[in-house]
Design an enzyme around this catalytic site. Structure first.
Site, PDB file in Angstrom:
ATOM      1  N   SER A  95       0.854  -1.182   0.000  1.00  0.00           N
ATOM      2  CA  SER A  95       0.000   0.000   0.000  1.00  0.00           C
ATOM      3  C   SER A  95       0.887   1.228   0.000  1.00  0.00           C
ATOM      4  CB  SER A  95      -0.884  -0.002   1.252  1.00  0.00           C
ATOM      5  OG  SER A  95      -1.537   1.239   1.435  1.00  0.00           O
ATOM      6  N   TYR A 108      -1.852  -0.785  10.157  1.00  0.00           N
ATOM      7  CA  TYR A 108      -1.835  -1.112   8.730  1.00  0.00           C
ATOM      8  C   TYR A 108      -0.491  -0.724   8.118  1.00  0.00           C
ATOM      9  CZ  TYR A 108      -3.727  -1.280   3.926  1.00  0.00           C
ATOM     10  OH  TYR A 108      -3.973  -1.565   2.596  1.00  0.00           O
TER      11      TYR A 108
END
Length: 221
Positions: A95, A108
């Protein structure tokens, strides 16, 4: 849809947090098709909220899926790709949160930073076997990751919008793009054997600022 186009498809229910389950997937793939050439480690969830409010279960679940899922996929498939001596490519989904730290996405970010570092090292080790390696680092994509993440935590999806731990306005920047555009960029990146596959033009400035901070720190050392 693939079957309608005449493509042979094999679906195997797999828990990426369990190495034995991913090994079972690899065995089925090689038994059915005889070989594999493109491996995509893409399973992931996202838990939002201030770092100091995250629970041990939040950390474990995120790392088990987002990081260990990638490790298990590589461990199950990479030795087989090497053994078959037909080249191939491994794509690990990280990401933009794996390249730049973000508020409310600390757990995350930790998992995705790990995926980026893991993939950078993996590329160095697999290139001698003529196996390509890429890490996909998108910003916001139109998927069901929010709803799926709620389900994985045992929460009611209908309450997702009303949850008090949602990021404040402006915490997540960048436009939303469709999966088709991401797929196009992934195919192009694999064909070019790019290490990093990015998706949004907004990423350029964020990465420039990070690089400038690193360069400034190096100059002061």
């Amino acid at each position: 849809l693939l079957r309608e186009r005449g493509t042979e498809v094999l679906c195997v229910r797999t828990d990426v947090t369990q190495r034995a389950s991913v090994d079972g997937l690899a065995e089925r793939v090689f038994q059915h098709f005889g070989a594999a050439h493109l491996v995509c480690n893409n399973a992931g969830i996202a838990i939002a909220g201030p770092l100091l409010q995250m629970t041990p279960d939040d950390w474990r679940l995120t790392m088990d899926i987002d990081f260990w899922g990638v490790v298990h996929g590589v461990e199950a498939f990479a030795p087989r790709l090497i053994e078959q001596k037909q080249g191939g490519h491994i794509l690990n989904t990280a990401s933009m949160a794996g390249l730049v730290g973000m508020s409310w996405l600390g757990v995350y970010c930790a998992a995705k930073f790990a995926v980026v570092g893991f993939t950078e090292s993996l590329r160095r080790e697999l290139e001698v076997h003529e196996i390509g390696t890429s890490v996909l680092c998108p910003m916001i994509v139109a998927t069901d990751i929010t709803a799926n993440s709620m389900r994985m935590r045992g929460l009611e999806v209908s309450k997702a919008v009303a949850e008090p731990d949602q990021p404040p306005a402006g915490a997540l920047r960048g436009g939303v793009i469709g999966t088709e555009e991401v797929a196009r960029r992934v195919v192009r990146g694999i064909e070019r054997n790019d290490l990093y596959i990015l998706t949004h033009p907004e990423q350029r400035e964020l990465l420039r600022r990070r690089a400038a901070r690193l360069e400034e720190a190096a100059a002061l050392s």
